[in-house]
Design an enzyme around this catalytic site. Sequence first.
Site, PDB file in Angstrom:
ATOM      1  N   VAL A   1      61.500 100.276 -24.592  1.00 45.12           N
ATOM      2  CA  VAL A   1      62.296  99.529 -25.576  1.00 45.12           C
ATOM      3  C   VAL A   1      61.665  98.170 -25.884  1.00 45.12           C
ATOM      4  O   VAL A   1      61.644  97.723 -27.033  1.00 45.12           O
ATOM      5  CB  VAL A   1      63.757  99.368 -25.099  1.00 45.12           C
ATOM      6  CG1 VAL A   1      64.562  98.548 -26.092  1.00 45.12           C
ATOM      7  CG2 VAL A   1      64.404 100.729 -24.885  1.00 45.12           C
TER       8      VAL A   1
ATOM      9  N   ALA B   1      67.430  86.911 -41.837  1.00 43.76           N
ATOM     10  CA  ALA B   1      67.952  85.960 -40.839  1.00 43.76           C
ATOM     11  C   ALA B   1      67.949  84.530 -41.363  1.00 43.76           C
ATOM     12  O   ALA B   1      68.640  83.672 -40.831  1.00 43.76           O
ATOM     13  CB  ALA B   1      67.121  86.050 -39.565  1.00 43.76           C
TER      14      ALA B   1
ATOM     15  N   LYS C   1      73.386  98.875 -20.051  1.00 49.08           N
ATOM     16  CA  LYS C   1      74.766  99.381 -20.017  1.00 49.08           C
ATOM     17  C   LYS C   1      75.335  99.429 -18.614  1.00 49.08           C
ATOM     18  O   LYS C   1      76.493  99.149 -18.388  1.00 49.08           O
ATOM     19  CB  LYS C   1      74.827 100.755 -20.671  1.00 49.08           C
ATOM     20  CG  LYS C   1      73.916 101.780 -20.011  1.00 49.08           C
ATOM     21  CD  LYS C   1      73.336 102.765 -20.996  1.00 49.08           C
ATOM     22  CE  LYS C   1      72.165 102.109 -21.724  1.00 49.08           C
ATOM     23  NZ  LYS C   1      71.277 103.017 -22.426  1.00 49.08           N
TER      24      LYS C   1
ATOM     25  N   GLU D   1      74.398  95.387 -28.512  1.00 48.49           N
ATOM     26  CA  GLU D   1      74.463  96.573 -29.383  1.00 48.49           C
ATOM     27  C   GLU D   1      73.618  97.715 -28.831  1.00 48.49           C
ATOM     28  O   GLU D   1      73.985  98.885 -28.937  1.00 48.49           O
ATOM     29  CB  GLU D   1      74.011  96.201 -30.801  1.00 48.49           C
ATOM     30  CG  GLU D   1      74.107  97.302 -31.821  1.00 48.49           C
ATOM     31  CD  GLU D   1      75.545  97.752 -32.079  1.00 48.49           C
ATOM     32  OE1 GLU D   1      75.923  98.784 -31.494  1.00 48.49           O
ATOM     33  OE2 GLU D   1      76.285  97.094 -32.836  1.00 48.49           O
TER      34      GLU D   1
ATOM     35  N   GLY E   1      72.138 103.741 -28.529  1.00 45.70           N
ATOM     36  CA  GLY E   1      70.845 103.380 -29.110  1.00 45.70           C
ATOM     37  C   GLY E   1      70.925 102.656 -30.438  1.00 45.70           C
ATOM     38  O   GLY E   1      71.414 101.527 -30.506  1.00 45.70           O
TER      39      GLY E   1
ATOM     40  N   GLY F   1      60.201 115.098 -22.052  1.00 54.92           N
ATOM     41  CA  GLY F   1      60.480 113.677 -21.878  1.00 54.92           C
ATOM     42  C   GLY F   1      61.910 113.298 -22.262  1.00 54.92           C
ATOM     43  O   GLY F   1      62.256 112.130 -22.339  1.00 54.92           O
TER      44      GLY F   1
ATOM     45  N   GLU G   1      64.822 112.671 -17.291  1.00 56.01           N
ATOM     46  CA  GLU G   1      63.970 112.044 -16.287  1.00 56.01           C
ATOM     47  C   GLU G   1      63.757 112.983 -15.099  1.00 56.01           C
ATOM     48  O   GLU G   1      64.450 113.986 -14.958  1.00 56.01           O
ATOM     49  CB  GLU G   1      64.621 110.736 -15.839  1.00 56.01           C
ATOM     50  CG  GLU G   1      64.893 109.839 -17.032  1.00 56.01           C
ATOM     51  CD  GLU G   1      65.190 108.408 -16.646  1.00 56.01           C
ATOM     52  OE1 GLU G   1      64.678 107.950 -15.616  1.00 56.01           O
ATOM     53  OE2 GLU G   1      65.938 107.761 -17.402  1.00 56.01           O
TER      54      GLU G   1
ATOM     55  N   LYS H   1      78.595 103.789 -20.934  1.00 53.69           N
ATOM     56  CA  LYS H   1      78.783 103.466 -22.355  1.00 53.69           C
ATOM     57  C   LYS H   1      80.255 103.538 -22.747  1.00 53.69           C
ATOM     58  O   LYS H   1      80.750 102.714 -23.525  1.00 53.69           O
ATOM     59  CB  LYS H   1      77.951 104.429 -23.207  1.00 53.69           C
ATOM     60  CG  LYS H   1      76.439 104.274 -22.970  1.00 53.69           C
ATOM     61  CD  LYS H   1      75.684 105.460 -23.558  1.00 53.69           C
ATOM     62  CE  LYS H   1      74.186 105.361 -23.270  1.00 53.69           C
ATOM     63  NZ  LYS H   1      73.505 106.659 -23.481  1.00 53.69           N
TER      64      LYS H   1
END
Lengths: 438, 438
Positions: free
Chosen positions: A14, A33, A105, A129, A134, A187, A190, A205
Amino acid sequence: MKPINVGLLGVGTVGGGTFAVLKRNQEEITRRAGRGIVIRMIADRDIEKARKIAGSDVIVTGDANEVVTNPDIEIVIELIGGYTVAKELMLKAIENGKHVITANKALLASHGTEIFAAAQKKGVMVAFEAAVAGGIPIIKALREGLTANRIEWIAGIINGTSNFILSEMRDKGLTFDTVLKQAQKLGYAEADPTFDIEGIDAAHKLTIMAAIAFGIPMQFDKVYTEGITKLTREDIRYAEELGYRIKLLGITKRTPKGIELRVHPTLIPARRLIANVEGVMNAIVVKGDAVGATLYYGAGAGAEPTASSVVADLVDVTRMHTADPRHRVPHLAFQPDLLSNTPILPMEEVETSYYLRLRVIDKPGALADITRVLADLGISIDAMVQKEPSEGEDQVDIIMLTHVAMEKNVNAAIARIKKLPLLTGKVTRIRLEQLSSK
Amino acid sequence: MKPINVGLLGVGTVGGGTFAVLKRNQEEITRRAGRGIVIRMIADRDIEKARKIAGSDVIVTGDANEVVTNPDIEIVIELIGGYTVAKELMLKAIENGKHVITANKALLASHGTEIFAAAQKKGVMVAFEAAVAGGIPIIKALREGLTANRIEWIAGIINGTSNFILSEMRDKGLTFDTVLKQAQKLGYAEADPTFDIEGIDAAHKLTIMAAIAFGIPMQFDKVYTEGITKLTREDIRYAEELGYRIKLLGITKRTPKGIELRVHPTLIPARRLIANVEGVMNAIVVKGDAVGATLYYGAGAGAEPTASSVVADLVDVTRMHTADPRHRVPHLAFQPDLLSNTPILPMEEVETSYYLRLRVIDKPGALADITRVLADLGISIDAMVQKEPSEGEDQVDIIMLTHVAMEKNVNAAIARIKKLPLLTGKVTRIRLEQLSSK
């Protein structure tokens, strides 16, 4: 206006995605922004890798403490994961007056209340968020988009791994074990898939969504959690014959007696939009009293989808950070001094419908015995299918769908049914929700 | 903190819903907004009706000017609709320093640029979540939830009336005229249904979404708009046989040559989630470069769903109104001094796939003639079905799906095909989109 300075903790999947998205869409993000957003500093144990991703104009360090205490850094993105270190760093960042963005989370579901209180005290924002579903902006929808509503319930496919497994099992008639191995190869799962397939990730979540939907504290320890490891091809097929699909759902619902908080495989009518969410995709249905049912769908994981939410939080914080803290969107959607103490309903008290599969010896009386037990406990039957025994077999499957009943009565019924003389093997019980928008 | 004072212009369906929702959920809304939100004043031509809805502690007037100039009113909700009067009142409210909330898509799509400029100048907000897709928080998703992304395309079912008609035509095999009458009886279609069935309402909403997705000005006059009145049961059935559904979509897409902006009936693969959105419901797919495809689904009209968005805007404005205007979410998602002048692509230049239905005399050579015309114009065929002629008929339907081709080439092909000797009747052309998330 000069750019806002960001520090990034952890450049794994990420983190790398966040870096890539910010860079690629720099021009549009700045136009949105109102000022540039620049990652100035990265901390990662793998300094070599971090340097490769970051290039030469970003400070790279192996010590995350340097980032959270650096007076030039205004926003810290925590993408380390886990509990202890991540929590310490977040609290330190907050203590140093930095806004924090996280996808963690597990940490928020367990320690969110403490973290938000610290942020509140310091007047900084903790944005999250990316922690739920995701790339789907579901936190924003709940905290801001649906503020007019008394939220009645939420039901979501919020774990892509298990949705992939269930989709493949149904689509190709494969067993759980076969598809799990395949998911690991691709993938999607895990090496140790426990968090995903046992519903723990979904429970994290769900905890967060329930908190912001109902204005309650994070109560991960009270989520009833049941995974998908025991689901068989037969149950998926029988459900299909009856017009249902089986999905691992996170469900939270307001009832007069308390708030339901549960993760488990669930039969839902095949015609519902959410029943048709396949593969690793996520979707969440939110039922509000004014808006009715709304649904949010998208990629629930992956580098760039998750980065999409991290960067959206960066833009939000950049837009909002000069605003009076009391007028920002509250962390848990409701003003913190007014959190509700509505109890979480124990699973025993939950009322829902049930799919029951019973394997019986094909002799007269079996069905009568079973239906008597159910009737005695006030459980009424909505639909029933008795399969023909296979050639040479003397056992048959009976499948029943019940009307709404209380979990503890169904538990009692199953215990009694198991002791019936014509019963063989175990009783399979899967909960069933209509998810009606009415 | 004392409540924020709101003036409401128009207590029709949505106005009544707004009043009801605010009142019913007062306690939770206050907990979310951090202070009470109270409608103090209502203007409506029907004073009697307004008084009945408002009760005794709200000022009711027949003159909307009194509301927009009242110094005690901080937020004005405009639910009058139409162009002239609504625009005057909005500009007057802005001039008087009031924030404005509106559901008026027609006005914004035509005069939004002027209205937002006025608001910008005065440092007030104009919020318009209710203007697109009723209760679905799609404006928020686009302006805030997906800010990380370069938006690639948006495709939406954004007119409930026409989606209801198409759903019923498919489901029950009825003609357009029959279902339209039924929709009018059910209150889903107005006595004069032109705005809905000719795609004009969808074009208004599409204009607004395109502006905030791409950072371009409102350009309603440049939307290619084609309604559903010419769709037949046969086309819906043929599409189904080929694995497609026909939906009225609003589509806007970024291409290297410009931005596509078009509303028309569209074949989409039946397996897509959005193809399964039935009845009066709305759904929008947004494709971002980082997040991939996301979908937002819910009620696109109705008193309380639309009120859900109006009240969400009230909470947003209440949360945000003390913030520095330069740090608020920009009206059109991007900073106003940086709007893009990317051109809108003329429909002739749009590239998409096509469904073509041709009625030919069942003699050798018809198909060869047609395919030669298509080949000459560089249009290649993806799938083709030739129907058997009915007993005693000498005409047959040929249905073709093309690969991606340019609209002007398809127009030219259709003009030439119409002149072929074995052709009879007209050529039906419906555009086709894969809406792939890739």
